[in-house]
Design a protein around this motif. Structure first.
Motif, PDB file in Angstrom:
ATOM      1  N   LEU A 479      80.300  79.948  37.540  1.00  0.00           N
ATOM      2  CA  LEU A 479      80.398  81.617  38.887  1.00  0.00           C
ATOM      3  C   LEU A 479      79.722  81.828  39.932  1.00  0.00           C
ATOM      4  O   LEU A 479      78.773  81.306  39.870  1.00  0.00           O
ATOM      5  CB  LEU A 479      78.813  82.090  37.175  1.00  0.00           C
ATOM      6  CG  LEU A 479      79.130  83.437  37.616  1.00  0.00           C
ATOM      7  CD1 LEU A 479      80.461  84.161  36.528  1.00  0.00           C
ATOM      8  CD2 LEU A 479      77.662  83.709  36.314  1.00  0.00           C
ATOM      9  N   THR A 480      80.535  82.431  40.541  1.00  0.00           N
ATOM     10  CA  THR A 480      80.269  82.524  41.682  1.00  0.00           C
ATOM     11  C   THR A 480      80.084  84.465  41.668  1.00  0.00           C
ATOM     12  O   THR A 480      80.581  84.870  40.855  1.00  0.00           O
ATOM     13  CB  THR A 480      80.935  82.092  42.924  1.00  0.00           C
ATOM     14  OG1 THR A 480      82.375  83.461  42.244  1.00  0.00           O
ATOM     15  CG2 THR A 480      81.472  80.928  43.196  1.00  0.00           C
ATOM     16  N   ILE A 481      79.387  84.303  42.968  1.00  0.00           N
ATOM     17  CA  ILE A 481      79.233  85.742  42.747  1.00  0.00           C
ATOM     18  C   ILE A 481      80.766  86.589  42.278  1.00  0.00           C
ATOM     19  O   ILE A 481      80.788  88.155  42.876  1.00  0.00           O
ATOM     20  CB  ILE A 481      78.313  86.112  44.156  1.00  0.00           C
ATOM     21  CG1 ILE A 481      77.974  88.116  44.592  1.00  0.00           C
ATOM     22  CG2 ILE A 481      78.904  86.181  45.413  1.00  0.00           C
ATOM     23  CD1 ILE A 481      76.940  88.236  43.563  1.00  0.00           C
ATOM     24  N   MET A 482      81.379  85.777  43.375  1.00  0.00           N
ATOM     25  CA  MET A 482      83.203  86.413  43.385  1.00  0.00           C
ATOM     26  C   MET A 482      83.614  87.048  42.578  1.00  0.00           C
ATOM     27  O   MET A 482      84.175  88.277  42.046  1.00  0.00           O
ATOM     28  CB  MET A 482      84.006  85.377  43.636  1.00  0.00           C
ATOM     29  CG  MET A 482      85.563  86.389  44.163  1.00  0.00           C
ATOM     30  SD  MET A 482      85.398  87.361  45.386  1.00  0.00           S
ATOM     31  CE  MET A 482      85.784  86.071  47.184  1.00  0.00           C
ATOM     32  N   PHE A 484      81.915  88.760  40.031  1.00  0.00           N
ATOM     33  CA  PHE A 484      80.978  90.304  39.860  1.00  0.00           C
ATOM     34  C   PHE A 484      82.017  91.155  40.738  1.00  0.00           C
ATOM     35  O   PHE A 484      82.529  92.207  40.523  1.00  0.00           O
ATOM     36  CB  PHE A 484      79.699  90.274  40.164  1.00  0.00           C
ATOM     37  CG  PHE A 484      78.895  89.403  39.331  1.00  0.00           C
ATOM     38  CD1 PHE A 484      78.559  89.559  38.212  1.00  0.00           C
ATOM     39  CD2 PHE A 484      79.073  88.164  39.672  1.00  0.00           C
ATOM     40  CE1 PHE A 484      77.474  88.971  36.590  1.00  0.00           C
ATOM     41  CE2 PHE A 484      77.798  86.535  38.573  1.00  0.00           C
ATOM     42  CZ  PHE A 484      77.717  87.330  37.498  1.00  0.00           C
ATOM     43  N   ILE A 485      82.279  90.485  42.201  1.00  0.00           N
ATOM     44  CA  ILE A 485      82.633  91.467  43.278  1.00  0.00           C
ATOM     45  C   ILE A 485      84.771  91.927  42.464  1.00  0.00           C
ATOM     46  O   ILE A 485      84.803  93.540  42.359  1.00  0.00           O
ATOM     47  CB  ILE A 485      83.217  90.435  44.116  1.00  0.00           C
ATOM     48  CG1 ILE A 485      81.747  90.557  44.922  1.00  0.00           C
ATOM     49  CG2 ILE A 485      83.809  91.944  45.422  1.00  0.00           C
ATOM     50  CD1 ILE A 485      81.187  90.005  46.145  1.00  0.00           C
ATOM     51  N   SER A 540      86.801  89.646  30.796  1.00  0.00           N
ATOM     52  CA  SER A 540      85.380  89.765  31.432  1.00  0.00           C
ATOM     53  C   SER A 540      85.713  88.789  32.273  1.00  0.00           C
ATOM     54  O   SER A 540      85.757  87.977  33.374  1.00  0.00           O
ATOM     55  CB  SER A 540      84.321  89.237  29.760  1.00  0.00           C
ATOM     56  OG  SER A 540      85.022  87.727  30.289  1.00  0.00           O
ATOM     57  N   ILE A 541      83.800  89.167  32.536  1.00  0.00           N
ATOM     58  CA  ILE A 541      82.679  88.104  33.747  1.00  0.00           C
ATOM     59  C   ILE A 541      83.238  86.743  33.622  1.00  0.00           C
ATOM     60  O   ILE A 541      84.441  86.195  34.411  1.00  0.00           O
ATOM     61  CB  ILE A 541      82.092  88.205  34.201  1.00  0.00           C
ATOM     62  CG1 ILE A 541      81.536  89.919  34.701  1.00  0.00           C
ATOM     63  CG2 ILE A 541      81.655  87.656  35.580  1.00  0.00           C
ATOM     64  CD1 ILE A 541      81.848  90.171  36.222  1.00  0.00           C
ATOM     65  N   LYS A 542      83.211  86.557  31.796  1.00  0.00           N
ATOM     66  CA  LYS A 542      83.353  85.171  32.086  1.00  0.00           C
ATOM     67  C   LYS A 542      84.894  85.186  31.890  1.00  0.00           C
ATOM     68  O   LYS A 542      85.503  83.117  33.168  1.00  0.00           O
ATOM     69  CB  LYS A 542      82.837  84.788  30.167  1.00  0.00           C
ATOM     70  CG  LYS A 542      83.395  83.474  30.415  1.00  0.00           C
ATOM     71  CD  LYS A 542      82.709  83.158  29.181  1.00  0.00           C
ATOM     72  CE  LYS A 542      82.856  81.741  28.627  1.00  0.00           C
ATOM     73  NZ  LYS A 542      82.105  81.433  27.505  1.00  0.00           N
ATOM     74  N   GLN A 543      86.124  85.479  31.721  1.00  0.00           N
ATOM     75  CA  GLN A 543      87.770  85.360  31.627  1.00  0.00           C
ATOM     76  C   GLN A 543      87.785  85.014  33.407  1.00  0.00           C
ATOM     77  O   GLN A 543      88.890  84.202  33.861  1.00  0.00           O
ATOM     78  CB  GLN A 543      88.229  85.955  31.660  1.00  0.00           C
ATOM     79  CG  GLN A 543      88.673  85.982  30.120  1.00  0.00           C
ATOM     80  CD  GLN A 543      88.515  87.499  29.526  1.00  0.00           C
ATOM     81  OE1 GLN A 543      89.062  88.003  29.681  1.00  0.00           O
ATOM     82  NE2 GLN A 543      89.525  86.655  28.410  1.00  0.00           N
ATOM     83  N   ILE A 544      87.499  85.926  33.963  1.00  0.00           N
ATOM     84  CA  ILE A 544      87.442  85.868  36.061  1.00  0.00           C
ATOM     85  C   ILE A 544      87.164  84.437  36.177  1.00  0.00           C
ATOM     86  O   ILE A 544      87.984  84.134  37.290  1.00  0.00           O
ATOM     87  CB  ILE A 544      86.952  87.150  36.445  1.00  0.00           C
ATOM     88  CG1 ILE A 544      87.853  88.499  36.302  1.00  0.00           C
ATOM     89  CG2 ILE A 544      87.014  87.267  37.914  1.00  0.00           C
ATOM     90  CD1 ILE A 544      87.181  89.733  36.173  1.00  0.00           C
ATOM     91  N   ALA A 545      86.475  84.636  35.817  1.00  0.00           N
ATOM     92  CA  ALA A 545      85.556  83.323  36.364  1.00  0.00           C
ATOM     93  C   ALA A 545      85.948  81.873  36.242  1.00  0.00           C
ATOM     94  O   ALA A 545      86.516  81.089  37.355  1.00  0.00           O
ATOM     95  CB  ALA A 545      84.033  82.839  35.758  1.00  0.00           C
ATOM     96  N   VAL A 546      86.581  82.333  35.275  1.00  0.00           N
ATOM     97  CA  VAL A 546      87.444  80.937  34.354  1.00  0.00           C
ATOM     98  C   VAL A 546      88.719  80.216  35.443  1.00  0.00           C
ATOM     99  O   VAL A 546      89.023  79.840  35.705  1.00  0.00           O
ATOM    100  CB  VAL A 546      87.585  81.083  33.067  1.00  0.00           C
ATOM    101  CG1 VAL A 546      89.154  79.860  32.621  1.00  0.00           C
ATOM    102  CG2 VAL A 546      86.789  80.720  32.426  1.00  0.00           C
TER     103      VAL A 546
END
Length: 652
Positions: A479-482, A484-485, A540-546
């Motif tokens: 999980l990076t700040i990217m 969320f951005i 979601s943030i989680k899906q984006i991170a994956v």
């Protein structure tokens, strides 16, 4: 028999070169068309042998899987007879009727053989076996995909050239293969008609009396004026770029007479008849479309195809037995193997130059280093004509003072000066990825772009991320700040749609996209690549991170497909923890904006009474000033800083 476009790994590709013409005799696996997408060039092989009857596509056409490319006529049958016809006799195809002819039992004799299926020319020296699509015992047909091979820039399914049963598989997943390596062995079966013993008795049977026989009659095409019109070019309009003939010139059928040019392709229009140019109806620079008359030709009388007519004939003399056997025999085309005249280092350098497989193969045969050849094709792609021109120049140039090859300067800069007097140079060839990026990057010369800078307070966002990342890590997710951005920018782009739009070709409107597809710049050892994250506003943030982790890994492993790189309408480029305080990212045409992210730093921020330590994230928004005004850009970054300061506003 039709040859269609196989699965080439992309939705659509452009016809870059047609490698055959009507009347050519081709064998199985002979390349017929060169297709080009944004990321790869692929030669389409013929799946059958025969004579090219018609070509159903033109240069610049966009084709997809299943589109018909050419039509073939099967090779002519070989006819053997008991007695050859006399010289003065015309060959007659007779319909034979027998009186009380004995029945002949015909059986099928099945013969089988084992055929090697090899790796075709895939345009690179080596590729890796990514997947084996068949197993021993499977029944396969011609064109069935059997193996997936992968190179640095493309994934290609290799089709079978024969039909039969898979006897053995000679390669494994992960093997490195090249042209000519045996993939598998296929057991093929063919049936031939065999007469039984009763056939022998038919030899003494009375011979039938011939009543009628269809005789080939040659029809002729009368002479007269013929208009040659613009064929289907695949575009609405094209301009006349060159007249290759003049009034009074004699031309042959299929001879090029006029060159027309569109934004995407240059096409030579051939004459449809032989004759003398009587009139030219177009001028240089004139805009033409399909059906417009180009020239009038006083056509010569031409023989047409034989027409079979049924005419009465006299009774044929008796023969001992009807021994004529008609068998369809494929013409064997011997494979040609030309020695490779280049070293391994030169072949490696050639693999990094933008050219099709046919050009690379020709370069190997001629011993040409492609980096020395000036390219004239679209997007600086090397064409066969470039190679021939280069070889001709080398052969005719004086041996005492060979001239240095001038490489096309896409940016319009002058030729480099010599550096021999200042210590000389050492040439380092750009990676293939860097080379194909040059035309795209050069488009920035035409975009008036400005960069808006801002700072976002991500102190609370970073604290929340640190709280979450432990549980994410247990699930194998970084999980990076990217992440969320991306979520914040996607939310903002739904409000500020112009930032994810495109300037129309006529410059009079902005094309607003209905979906958000975000390009994420990833640094790899070969250079920068930009895979696309689909619909981040719906995830979601989680899906984006994956998905970020998956795309980044695929980019570093060189596993990105052409589809992974297409369709973005906004880009984010992050320097991560590399360093720097701000930068001006380049707008990636046809997009109109790109967001640059620099490393966040702790800074003192005045709260009205004192300074508070805040984690501040530098933002650099570059935009096309033809579409976006400075005030719009400032408003965009200001909204983004507020979203990042309190990510909870996304839920409101």
């Amino acid at each position: 028999m039709q040859i269609t476009t196989p699965d080439i790994g992309v939705d659509k590709a452009t016809v870059a070169e047609i490698l055959v013409k009507v009347g050519d005799t081709i064998a199985v696996d002979d390349s017929i068309v060169l297709l080009e997408s944004d990321k790869a060039s692929v030669e389409v092989p013929s799946t059958s042998a025969g004579v090219v009857k018609s070509i159903l596509i033109s240069l610049g056409d966009e084709v997809s899987e299943g589109a018909v490319l050419v039509e073939l006529e099967a090779s002519e049958a070989v006819v053997t007879t008991a007695e050859a016809p006399k010289a003065e006799e015309k060959p007659v195809v007779a319909e034979v009727k027998t009186e009380a002819a004995p029945q002949v039992a015909v059986t099928q004799e099945v013969t089988s053989q084992v055929v090697d299926v090899q790796v075709p020319d895939i345009g690179v020296e080596k590729a890796t076996v990514g997947e084996i699509l068949v197993k021993v015992g499977d029944s396969i047909a011609v064109d069935d995909s059997i193996v997936v091979v992968e190179s640095d820039k493309a994934t290609v399914e290799v089709p079978s050239t024969v039909a039969g049963i898979v006897e053995s598989i000679s390669i494994q997943v992960g093997d490195s293969v090249k042209e000519g390596v045996v993939i598998l062995q296929v057991k093929t079966e063919s049936a031939a008609p065999v007469a039984s013993a009763e056939t022998a008795q038919a030899a003494s049977a009375p011979v039938a009396q011939v009543e009628q026989a269809p005789v080939p009659v040659i029809a002729s095409v009368p002479a007269g004026d013929v208009e040659v019109a613009v064929p289907d070019l695949g575009v609405d309009k094209a301009a006349v770029a060159e007249l290759l003939i003049a009034v009074g010139d004699k031309v042959e059928k299929d001879q090029s007479i006029i060159v027309v040019e569109s934004d995407k392709a240059t096409v030579e229009v051939p004459s449809t008849v032989s004759g003398v140019i009587k009139a030219i109806h177009v001028t240089l620079g004139q805009s033409v479309s399909e059906g417009i008359a180009l020239v009038t030709i006083a056509a010569e009388a031409q023989a047409a195809a034989p027409v079979t007519a049924s005419v009465p004939t006299q009774a044929a003399p008796k023969a001992e037995a009807p021994k004529a056997v008609v068998a369809s025999a494929p013409v064997a085309v011997p494979a040609t193997h030309t020695a490779d005249k280049l070293t391994k280092e030169q072949n490696a350098a050639n693999a990094k130059v933008y050219a099709g497989p046919a050009v690379r193969k020709l370069a190997r045969e001629l011993g040409v280093v492609l980096a020395e050849v000036k390219a004239s094709g679209p997007h600086a792609r090397l064409m066969k004509e470039d190679l021939f021109a280069y070889v001709k120049t080398r052969l005719t140039a004086p041996q005492t003072a060979p001239a240095a090859t001038v490489v096309a300067q896409l940016s319009g800069l002058p030729k480099l000066p010599g550096f021999d007097a200042f210590g000389g140079v050492e040439e380092k060839v750009l990676t293939r990825l860097q080379q194909v990026s040059i035309p795209q990057l050069s488009l920035n010369n035409y975009i008036p772009q400005v960069t808006q800078f801002d700072l976002a307070d991500i102190t609370e966002l970073e604290a929340w991320r640190n709280d979450l990342k432990g549980n994410f890590k247990k699930e194998g997710i970084s999980l990076t700040i990217m992440a969320f951005i991306i979520k914040a920018v996607a939310h903002l782009l739904k409000e500020e749609r112009e930032f994810a739009g495109h300037l129309s070709d006529d410059g009079k409107s902005v094309l607003l996209r209905n979906e958000i597809h975000m390009g994420i710049a990833v640094a790899t050892p070969d250079g920068l690549t930009v895979p696309v994250l689909r619909n981040p506003d719906q995830k979601s943030i989680k899906q984006i991170a994956v998905e970020l982790g998956t795309l980044g890994q695929k980019a570093r492993d060189k596993k990105l497909s052409p589809k992974d790189l297409q369709g973005a309408n906004f880009t984010i480029s992050s320097l991560g923890a590399i360093g720097g305080t701000a930068f001006t990212p380049l707008v990636n045409w046809p997009q109109v904006a790109i967001l640059g992210i620099s490393p966040a730093t702790m800074q003192p921020v005045w709260n009205g009474q004192s300074f508070d330590p805040k984690l501040m994230l530098p933002l650099s928004l570059s935009y096309d000033h033809r579409v976006i005004n400075g005030a719009d850009a400032a408003r965009f970054t200001n909204k983004l800083t507020k979203l990042l300061k309190d990510i909870r506003t996304l839920l409101i």
